[in-house]
Every structure is written in structure tokens, then in C-alpha cells.
Design a protein around this motif. Structure first.
Motif, mmCIF file in Angstrom:
data_model
loop_
_atom_site.group_PDB
_atom_site.id
_atom_site.type_symbol
_atom_site.label_atom_id
_atom_site.label_comp_id
_atom_site.label_asym_id
_atom_site.label_seq_id
_atom_site.Cartn_x
_atom_site.Cartn_y
_atom_site.Cartn_z
ATOM 1 N N ILE A 12 29.875 -9.644 -26.147
ATOM 2 C CA ILE A 12 29.959 -8.971 -24.842
ATOM 3 C C ILE A 12 31.270 -9.322 -24.146
ATOM 4 O O ILE A 12 31.961 -8.446 -23.612
ATOM 5 C CB ILE A 12 28.754 -9.343 -23.953
ATOM 6 N N ALA A 13 31.632 -10.591 -24.195
ATOM 7 C CA ALA A 13 32.883 -11.020 -23.557
ATOM 8 C C ALA A 13 34.064 -10.283 -24.154
ATOM 9 O O ALA A 13 34.942 -9.785 -23.438
ATOM 10 C CB ALA A 13 33.053 -12.524 -23.716
ATOM 11 N N GLY A 14 34.079 -10.206 -25.477
ATOM 12 C CA GLY A 14 35.166 -9.478 -26.149
ATOM 13 C C GLY A 14 35.201 -8.033 -25.694
ATOM 14 O O GLY A 14 36.257 -7.489 -25.347
ATOM 15 N N GLY A 15 34.018 -7.424 -25.639
ATOM 16 C CA GLY A 15 33.946 -6.025 -25.237
ATOM 17 C C GLY A 15 34.447 -5.821 -23.820
ATOM 18 O O GLY A 15 35.227 -4.899 -23.547
ATOM 19 N N LEU A 16 34.060 -6.718 -22.923
ATOM 20 C CA LEU A 16 34.474 -6.589 -21.514
ATOM 21 C C LEU A 16 35.988 -6.756 -21.373
ATOM 22 O O LEU A 16 36.634 -5.999 -20.649
ATOM 23 C CB LEU A 16 33.752 -7.637 -20.654
ATOM 24 N N THR A 17 36.549 -7.753 -22.099
ATOM 25 C CA THR A 17 38.002 -7.950 -22.047
ATOM 26 C C THR A 17 38.715 -6.665 -22.463
ATOM 27 O O THR A 17 39.666 -6.217 -21.820
ATOM 28 C CB THR A 17 38.418 -9.106 -22.990
ATOM 29 N N GLY A 18 38.217 -6.094 -23.531
ATOM 30 C CA GLY A 18 38.810 -4.842 -24.007
ATOM 31 C C GLY A 18 38.738 -3.762 -22.947
ATOM 32 O O GLY A 18 39.716 -3.056 -22.694
ATOM 33 N N MET A 19 37.593 -3.687 -22.250
ATOM 34 C CA MET A 19 37.433 -2.639 -21.243
ATOM 35 C C MET A 19 38.371 -2.849 -20.052
ATOM 36 O O MET A 19 38.896 -1.894 -19.487
ATOM 37 C CB MET A 19 35.980 -2.600 -20.765
ATOM 38 N N VAL A 20 38.565 -4.134 -19.700
ATOM 39 C CA VAL A 20 39.464 -4.422 -18.576
ATOM 40 C C VAL A 20 40.888 -3.975 -18.918
ATOM 41 O O VAL A 20 41.564 -3.308 -18.118
ATOM 42 C CB VAL A 20 39.429 -5.932 -18.227
ATOM 43 N N ILE A 21 41.323 -4.315 -20.126
ATOM 44 C CA ILE A 21 42.676 -3.903 -20.530
ATOM 45 C C ILE A 21 42.762 -2.381 -20.590
ATOM 46 O O ILE A 21 43.721 -1.765 -20.115
ATOM 47 C CB ILE A 21 43.035 -4.547 -21.882
ATOM 48 N N ALA A 22 41.723 -1.763 -21.123
ATOM 49 C CA ALA A 22 41.710 -0.298 -21.228
ATOM 50 C C ALA A 22 41.781 0.331 -19.841
ATOM 51 O O ALA A 22 42.474 1.320 -19.626
ATOM 52 C CB ALA A 22 40.443 0.154 -21.940
ATOM 53 N N ARG A 23 41.100 -0.287 -18.907
ATOM 54 C CA ARG A 23 41.047 0.253 -17.548
ATOM 55 C C ARG A 23 42.421 0.263 -16.903
ATOM 56 O O ARG A 23 42.811 1.223 -16.240
ATOM 57 C CB ARG A 23 40.093 -0.601 -16.711
ATOM 58 N N SER A 24 43.175 -0.826 -17.132
ATOM 59 C CA SER A 24 44.511 -0.863 -16.538
ATOM 60 C C SER A 24 45.366 0.272 -17.107
ATOM 61 O O SER A 24 46.189 0.845 -16.413
ATOM 62 C CB SER A 24 45.163 -2.224 -16.773
ATOM 63 N N TYR A 25 45.133 0.619 -18.390
ATOM 64 C CA TYR A 25 45.870 1.740 -18.971
ATOM 65 C C TYR A 25 45.436 3.058 -18.361
ATOM 66 O O TYR A 25 46.257 3.940 -18.123
ATOM 67 C CB TYR A 25 45.657 1.794 -20.490
ATOM 68 N N SER A 26 44.149 3.187 -18.085
ATOM 69 C CA SER A 26 43.685 4.476 -17.570
ATOM 70 C C SER A 26 43.957 4.603 -16.074
ATOM 71 O O SER A 26 44.071 5.699 -15.554
ATOM 72 C CB SER A 26 42.191 4.659 -17.864
ATOM 73 N N LEU A 27 44.089 3.470 -15.386
ATOM 74 C CA LEU A 27 44.318 3.531 -13.934
ATOM 75 C C LEU A 27 45.745 3.917 -13.585
ATOM 76 O O LEU A 27 45.992 4.568 -12.578
ATOM 77 C CB LEU A 27 44.020 2.172 -13.295
ATOM 78 N N ARG A 28 46.698 3.475 -14.406
ATOM 79 C CA ARG A 28 48.095 3.683 -14.048
ATOM 80 C C ARG A 28 48.434 5.165 -13.837
ATOM 81 O O ARG A 28 48.987 5.514 -12.790
ATOM 82 C CB ARG A 28 49.004 3.058 -15.105
ATOM 83 N N PRO A 29 48.085 6.055 -14.775
ATOM 84 C CA PRO A 29 48.414 7.463 -14.493
ATOM 85 C C PRO A 29 47.702 7.980 -13.250
ATOM 86 O O PRO A 29 48.268 8.783 -12.510
ATOM 87 C CB PRO A 29 47.949 8.208 -15.750
ATOM 88 N N VAL A 30 46.510 7.488 -12.991
ATOM 89 C CA VAL A 30 45.767 7.949 -11.805
ATOM 90 C C VAL A 30 46.520 7.540 -10.546
ATOM 91 O O VAL A 30 46.791 8.359 -9.660
ATOM 92 C CB VAL A 30 44.337 7.355 -11.801
ATOM 93 N N GLU A 31 46.911 6.277 -10.493
ATOM 94 C CA GLU A 31 47.635 5.791 -9.306
ATOM 95 C C GLU A 31 48.967 6.504 -9.141
ATOM 96 O O GLU A 31 49.368 6.855 -8.033
ATOM 97 C CB GLU A 31 47.849 4.274 -9.412
ATOM 98 N N LEU A 32 49.643 6.699 -10.255
ATOM 99 C CA LEU A 32 50.938 7.387 -10.179
ATOM 100 C C LEU A 32 50.755 8.793 -9.621
ATOM 101 O O LEU A 32 51.562 9.267 -8.820
ATOM 102 C CB LEU A 32 51.582 7.453 -11.567
#
Lengths: 172, 353
Positions: A12-32
Motif C-alpha cells: 500500500i505504501a508503495g502504491g500511495l507513493t506512486g500515486m503522489v508522484i503521479a498526482r504532481s505530474y497530473s496537477l502541473r498542466p491543470v495549474e498551468l
């Protein structure tokens, strides 16, 4: 039993870490994208109604998305405090506070920073040029950020989870 | 077309600067407590210049009229009868060599601060070479002009600034008023106030407006409805349309409006008994004045000139003089301080009263 519990936690920890990193990738275009539309609003305020900067920033902050509004709101507050700082300085201060909380990268930061140095110091045609340049640059970053997001979001979502699993398998 | 510009309210809190100029504005824009005139312009200066100016002796600050900033030259403050250089520590000095040298950065900062960091909102003002601050203070600007089609389009490379501190002086018009009132018509005479620059025309005019508008019981004179066309926002010092200076209870102010157009707007819409404007100059102003003179309202205005001869030498004005419409000429000077009434001339006989 304890082993099983531990391995579940690791996965679960591994999965969550992956999701956090993925989120930063998906958030950047949104914020831009939000930033781009906020700058568009600012340009409209400046070129069509010649609204003074502090007031224009307030209007933009009120209408822009919550993710980017603090940047405009803080610049406005600093300008109105009449502490003797220029629009460029107020913008830079606000940007420095805004940047760490955002998903933006250094290249985005420098686009916004160079925009700040031109803010409010020239006629509306010139202001419009600077704002358009920044919007165009942000547009290019959006394209890049989106293609990055497409690849990395899926990748990290799986990678985190699978990474957790690998660790479990190695030590089980 | 005139563009209404809004400067952000000059707010300055005690922690951020040395001088508090907190304006306690009520919801309807009335002012409760008032800072000294020189304090009102402090927010447009960068912090180190604020400190420098506020370190000046207080008797000097009370009389402060101008703060002159010229790039790469000494900082000068203007006083009623002289000017003085100011040293690094805020001490008045006689020798320009000891004075604080104004840097390019200072000029740039002040330019940004006077415009509320919105130069684009003040294109019209930059064309005219001055910006009015909240409170009616005025900043004159010089630099390189960009000319297009023979007209000044823009001012760039701003290198010189003159911050002029305007002040209300209640009662300076009192000795003059009995000469202006025309008891026969129940109003005033058409009046033209003239003087060289910096003799207190605007201050005198403001006080006349204030007193006429409120009425003068001592002279048995009822208050008049006065329309003010305040093209440069100096007379009433309007901030967002609300007069910051006391111009009287029966006064309507058209802020930022070109004089010629504004006088007719007031005439049509506000039924004034007196129309007042400051610093008429252009031919269109005179043309409009001629119309207003014969429209049943009284005119109260000022113009730059040092003598009647100078007045007559200006073709547009000469035309007006020849029509013998103006009933009172008032010459201001500085022989006994700013705003000294040197001469009052009857327009019919052209003799001093």
C-alpha cells in the motif's frame, strides 16, 4: 500473520507513493492552465478597462481558480500595503510563497518571474505584449506537461504499486 | 475623451513605514482624521526617501511645498521662499555637494508608486505631464516625450519629478469676498484670478468656492449652487469622484473632465449659479467660456499670467478681454507670502478697486 500484514502495508505504501508522484505530474498542466486563464483575465482588465493593477489583481484573484488565486491575491495585498515596493517586487514575493505549494517546475517559475519585472511599468500595449508572451510560454509548457503527464501518471500509478510488490516478494 | 483613473488608496501601516498616514475613511468616503499634508504624499516615496524627508525639522515640514527629484542630481525640497538641498540624513544643507543624490532606481520607484504600479492606466495623464494623487496633490513629470503627428503621445525615460503638496487654507479668501459679491444680482461678479505659477491660485479659488457654496452670513450672502469642472483633480482633490477637499455643501464636482465640455455639461444638468474652473489655457476653453458668460451663470476661473499686459498679449484671452465680460480681475503675488492679493481690478473701468 505478521508477515502478511507487513507485506500488505509495504504494498500500500508503495502504491500511495506512486500515486503522489503521479498526482504532481497530473496537477502541473491543470495549474498551468488556470494560470494561463488568470493571465488572460489580467490582460483583459489592463488593456480594455485600464483597471489599476491592484484592483485588477483583486478581480483576477476573485475569479481565478483557488489553486492559483493566492499568487494574485498576495501581490495585490502587498501593493495595497504601500510599503514602497514596486509591482515587480510584490509579484516576486508572492511568487516565492506560491511556488513551493504549487506543482510548478523551475521553468514555469522563471516564466512568471520575468513577467513580474514588466508588470505595471509601461503602457497597455506593452503590458499586453508581456502578458501574451508569458501566456504563450505557459501554453508551450502546458503541451509538454500534458504529454509528460500522459506517460508518467500511468507509469507511476503502476510503478509504485508494483515496486511495493517487488519489495514484498524479495523479502517474503 | 477623458479616462477616469483610479489610484489605489494610499494606505500605510505603522509597521511598514515610519510615518502613519492611515486615512480613516467612512463608508461614504468622508474623512475623519487627517494627516499633515506632507504625510499624505509619503506613500509615493520609497522607504529610504520617506525616512529622509520625515527626518527634516518639523517647522520645515509644515511649510513643505515641493519635493523635487531629478535623476543623478541633488534632492531638493521647495519651501515658500527658498529651496533647500537635503542631505543623506535628512538635514537641510546649502551645498548641493553634500546633498542626497537621486538615483535612477529612486525615480523608477517613485514613478511606479505614484501610478499605483499601473502606468498603463495613466496614459492620458502622462501625455499632460502630471499625475494627481489622492488628496489632490500633484506630481509633475519630465523626461523624453514621444511625439506622434505633432502631439505628445507618451512620456518615456521619466527622469524628473516634482511632487507638489497641496494644502487647504481656510479663510484666505475672506478679505477678497466683499469685492466679488454682487448684491444687485444676488450672486458674484464674473471673476478671473491670475498670477505666475506657485502663488496660490488654486488654494484661493478652493477657499472662495468653499465660502460661496456654504454662504457668508457676515456679508448677508446666501449659499450658491456651484459647479466645479476639475480637469486636473486639483481643486476638489477627488478620489473616485468624491471630493477630498472641503469645497462646500452646495458644490457639484465634475472630476477629470475637460473644461470646455464640462462647463456645458454642468450648465445643462446641474443648474449651477456659479461655474468654477482652474487654469484655463487652451483656445477651446476660451471659446467655451464665451458661451458660458452669456448663459446666466457667473464664472469663476484662474489663469497663468504675471500682469494684465501679459493677459492681453495672449490672443485668445485678448479676445475675451475686449468683450469686457469679466467684471473682476484679481492678481495674486508673493510679496507678503503666498496668496497675497496684490490687486483687484474692476473689469468695466479697468481701474484698481
Amino acid at each position: 500473520m505478521l508477515k502478511l500484514l507487513g507485506s500488505i502495508v509495504v504494498t500500500i505504501a508503495g502504491g500511495l507513493t506512486g500515486m503522489v508522484i503521479a498526482r504532481s505530474y497530473s496537477l502541473r498542466p491543470v495549474e498551468l492552465r488556470y494560470l494561463q486563464s488568470a493571465l488572460q483575465m489580467l490582460e483583459t482588465e489592463i488593456t480594455y478597462t485600464a483597471t489599476p493593477l491592484a484592483e485588477a489583481l483583486g478581480l483576477v484573484a476573485a475569479r481565478a481558480d483557488n489553486r492559483v488565486a493566492p499568487l494574485f491575491e498576495q501581490t495585490r495585498a502587498e501593493l495595497l500595503s504601500m510599503s514602497g515596493c514596486t509591482a515587480g517586487e510584490a509579484w516576486e514575493n508572492a511568487l516565492r510563497k506560491f511556488y513551493p505549494q504549487s506543482a510548478l517546475l523551475t521553468c514555469d517559475f522563471s516564466i512568471l518571474r520575468s513577467l513580474g519585472s514588466a508588470l505595471g511599468i509601461s503602457d497597455s500595449r506593452d503590458q499586453s505584449k508581456h502578458l501574451r508572451l508569458a501566456m504563450e510560454q505557459i501554453g508551450m509548457e502546458i503541451n509538454r506537461a500534458e504529454s509528460n503527464a500522459l506517460r508518467h501518471v500511468k507509469l507511476w500509478n503502476y510503478l509504485g504499486f508494483l515496486g511495493g510488490l517487488v519489495i514484498v516478494l524479495l523479502f517474503y | 475623451m477623458s479616462r477616469v483613473t483610479h489610484l489605489p488608496k494610499l494606505h500605510l501601516t505603522a509597521q511598514q513605514a515610519l510615518i502613519t498616514t492611515e486615512e480613516n475613511n467612512t463608508a461614504d468616503g468622508r474623512r475623519l482624521s487627517k494627516p499633515a499634508p506632507w504625510q499624505e504624499v509619503m506613500p509615493v516615496l520609497p522607504v529610504h526617501l520617506r525616512r529622509l524627508i520625515s527626518n527634516l525639522p518639523s517647522n520645515l515640514l509644515e511649510k513643505l511645498e515641493e519635493i523635487r527629484l531629478r535623476q543623478n542630481r541633488s534632492l531638493i525640497v521647495g519651501l515658500p521662499d527658498e529651496d533647500s538641498f537635503v542631505s543623506q540624513n535628512g538635514v537641510p544643507v546649502k551645498n548641493p555637494g553634500e546633498a542626497y543624490l537621486v538615483t535612477a532606481d529612486d525615480i523608477q520607484r517613485v514613478t511606479q508608486l505614484i501610478s499605483g504600479c499601473s502606468l498603463y492606466a495613466l496614459e492620458e495623464e502622462l501625455k499632460n505631464g502630471f499625475i494627481t494623487l489622492p488628496g489632490g496633490h500633484r506630481v509633475g513629470l519630465t523626461g523624453k516625450t514621444v511625439v506622434e503627428g505633432g502631439r505628445v503621445k507618451m512620456l518615456k525615460y521619466i527622469s524628473g519629478l516634482n511632487i507638489r503638496i497641496s494644502r487647504e487654507v481656510n479663510g484666505i479668501a475672506t478679505p477678497l469676498l466683499s469685492y466679488l459679491i454682487d448684491h444687485k444680482s444676488g450672486s458674484i461678479h464674473h471673476t478671473l484670478i491670475f498670477s505666475p505659477p506657485r502663488c496660490g491660485k488654486t488654494t484661493l479659488l478652493r477657499d472662495i468656492i468653499h465660502q460661496l457654496s456654504n454662504g457668508i452670513p457676515e456679508l448677508n450672502f446666501p449659499g450658491q449652487v456651484i459647479g466645479v469642472v476639475d480637469e486636473r483633480s486639483e481643486l476638489a482633490g477627488c478620489y473616485r469622484g468624491i471630493p477630498q477637499r472641503d469645497v462646500g455643501v452646495r458644490t457639484d464636482v465634475l472630476d477629470g473632465c475637460p473644461k470646455a465640455e464640462g462647463m456645458f455639461m454642468l450648465l445643462r444638468s446641474m443648474s449651477p449659479q456659479v461655474i468654477a474652473t482652474d487654469e484655463i489655457g487652451g483656445p477651446e476653453d476660451f471659446a467655451a467660456l464665451e458661451g458660458v458668460f452669456n448663459a446666466g451663470v457667473k464664472v469663476l476661473t484662474t489663469v497663468h499670467a504675471a500682469s494684465l499686459t501679459e493677459l492681453a498679449n495672449r490672443p485668445a484671452l485678448n479676445n475675451l478681454l475686449n468683450m469686457r465680460l469679466i467684471e473682476r480681475f484679481v492678481l495674486l503675488g508673493r510679496s507678503r507670502g503666498i496668496g497675497t492679493i496684490e490687486k483687484i481690478i474692476d473689469g468695466k473701468t479697468m481701474r484698481p478697486l
